[in-house]
Scaffold this active site. Sequence first.
Site, mmCIF file in Angstrom:
data_model
loop_
_atom_site.group_PDB
_atom_site.id
_atom_site.type_symbol
_atom_site.label_atom_id
_atom_site.label_comp_id
_atom_site.label_asym_id
_atom_site.label_seq_id
_atom_site.Cartn_x
_atom_site.Cartn_y
_atom_site.Cartn_z
ATOM 1 N N HIS A 1 0.889 -1.159 0.000
ATOM 2 C CA HIS A 1 0.000 0.000 0.000
ATOM 3 C C HIS A 1 0.930 1.213 0.000
ATOM 4 O O HIS A 1 1.997 1.175 0.622
ATOM 5 C CB HIS A 1 -0.833 0.108 1.277
ATOM 6 C CG HIS A 1 -1.756 -1.034 1.556
ATOM 7 N ND1 HIS A 1 -1.358 -2.177 2.202
ATOM 8 C CD2 HIS A 1 -3.083 -1.183 1.310
ATOM 9 C CE1 HIS A 1 -2.392 -2.987 2.332
ATOM 10 N NE2 HIS A 1 -3.454 -2.417 1.801
ATOM 11 N N ASP B 1 2.283 1.982 3.372
ATOM 12 C CA ASP B 1 3.239 1.033 3.967
ATOM 13 C C ASP B 1 4.661 1.452 3.603
ATOM 14 O O ASP B 1 5.589 1.249 4.371
ATOM 15 C CB ASP B 1 3.083 -0.391 3.409
ATOM 16 C CG ASP B 1 1.684 -0.926 3.502
ATOM 17 O OD1 ASP B 1 0.992 -0.592 4.470
ATOM 18 O OD2 ASP B 1 1.299 -1.693 2.597
HETATM 19 C C1 XLS Z 1 -7.633 -6.901 4.110
HETATM 20 C C2 XLS Z 1 -7.070 -7.073 2.789
HETATM 21 C C3 XLS Z 1 -5.909 -6.159 2.444
HETATM 22 C C4 XLS Z 1 -5.672 -6.128 0.960
HETATM 23 C C5 XLS Z 1 -4.876 -4.981 0.477
HETATM 24 O O1 XLS Z 1 -8.396 -7.717 4.583
HETATM 25 O O2 XLS Z 1 -6.710 -8.407 2.630
HETATM 26 O O3 XLS Z 1 -4.769 -6.539 3.138
HETATM 27 O O4 XLS Z 1 -5.076 -7.303 0.534
HETATM 28 O O5 XLS Z 1 -5.482 -3.776 0.737
#
Ligand code: XLS
Length: 440
Positions: free
Chosen positions: A100, A103
């Site tokens: 993200h 991140d």
């Molecule tokens: C949350 C999601 C998230 C996505 C990316 O439950 O899995 O981690 O993979 O935003």
Amino acid sequence: MGEFFKGIGKIRYAGKNSTDPLTFKYYDPDEVIGGKTMREQLRFALSWWHTMGGDGTDMFGVGTADKSWGESDPAARAKAKVDAAFEIMDKLSIEFFCFHDRDLSPEYGSLAETNDRLDEITDYIVKKQAETGMKCLWGTAKCFDHPRYMHGAGTSPSADVFAYAAAQIKKAIEATVKLGGSGYVFWGGREGYETLLNTNMGLELDNMARLMRMAVEYGRSIGFNGDFYIEPKPKEPTKHQYDFDTATVLGFLRKYGLDKDFKMNIEANHATLAQHTFQHELRVARDNGFFGSIDANQGDPLLGWDTDQFPTNVYDAALCMYEVLKAGGFTNGGLNFDSKARRGSFTPEDIFHSYIAGMDTFALGLRIAQKMIDDGRIDKFVADRYASWNTGIGKDIIDGKVGFAELEKYALEKGEVTSSLTSGRQEMLESIMNNIMFSL
Ligand code: XLS
Ligand code: NI
Ligand code: NI
């Protein structure tokens, strides 16, 4: 730049008889299975959020793992995270990462400053990529954690929030393109609702589609030719998430004419939250030509939320890899470990134990899936079960040669048809599956 994981060397494949926990027992990157190396078949990715940022914080307590990477200043930490991530990927032979925007680099005072700081980090990653050959599997924007997104991003009742989300996603797509990412994910973090008493569902879904359309147009205009993905999830954080499951998302994409640009990113734990099996979600995607990528993890059958555990269930991994192989393998997608070590597994070595567990599980899954196909008993059973569609009246139905009138005539002549049925043989097939799994 120092070494973060001193004492942990490159994790090597040592075979199934190895008792050294810091070795792969089943993942042999260069071994060829099903015409490609395991590395090419599995396309493992590190998740930047869980691995580099997740410290075990939960609603009952603070973090247990130190993910400061030795830095207290946010910008210095973001850079140290890159070094640590590349060390982990190198030592585990993981070639891809997923991120993200936040991140990689956190929010600062203004969007402009946040964007500039993100550029500095992505510049640094580009340099590290050139040195190491590590690649980006997909990127995404964190449009769900900041208070501005409390009512959603693309589905917010506020047009200003929609505009802010669009700006953030624009930048995240640019970062993905800059890092050579082959995918861009929409996971609808808060794109859903808590109560219909305050919600205009029709407008919210139209707006979500508008945002996605703009993302596609902009992405294509700056040279992104990878896949856009939607990652379905039925609930959490909102009570009802719009991207409930693969079938629901397919209806959405087709309604809004987005089906040419989007595929699915299927997460195992999201499938089980939707009361489906992981394989079900993959099959729906595959049968419709929407199979794209996978978030590899697993839930706990006793808990009703997204526990994001590292996957260790070999049976599920085998059925997953069976779907992947039947879909022709990954193209732009891969297996992203959207997984975190348990809160009690707090030491740096636990990162390695977790990934080894997950990677070996999927390596076993791939080996078993290829054996299922080579063995042929299960595929043959299914083909035989539907043999009545290959000739006679079945073929006439498929070829569009008959309608209700002809079928009525056929049924009247034929009489009772119970005798055309054969056993489903579920238990026999489950036993064959065990036989295939344990005769590796
Ligand atoms: C949350 C999601 C998230 C996505 C990316 O439950 O899995 O981690 O993979 O935003
Ligand atoms: Ni996910
Ligand atoms: Ni998830």
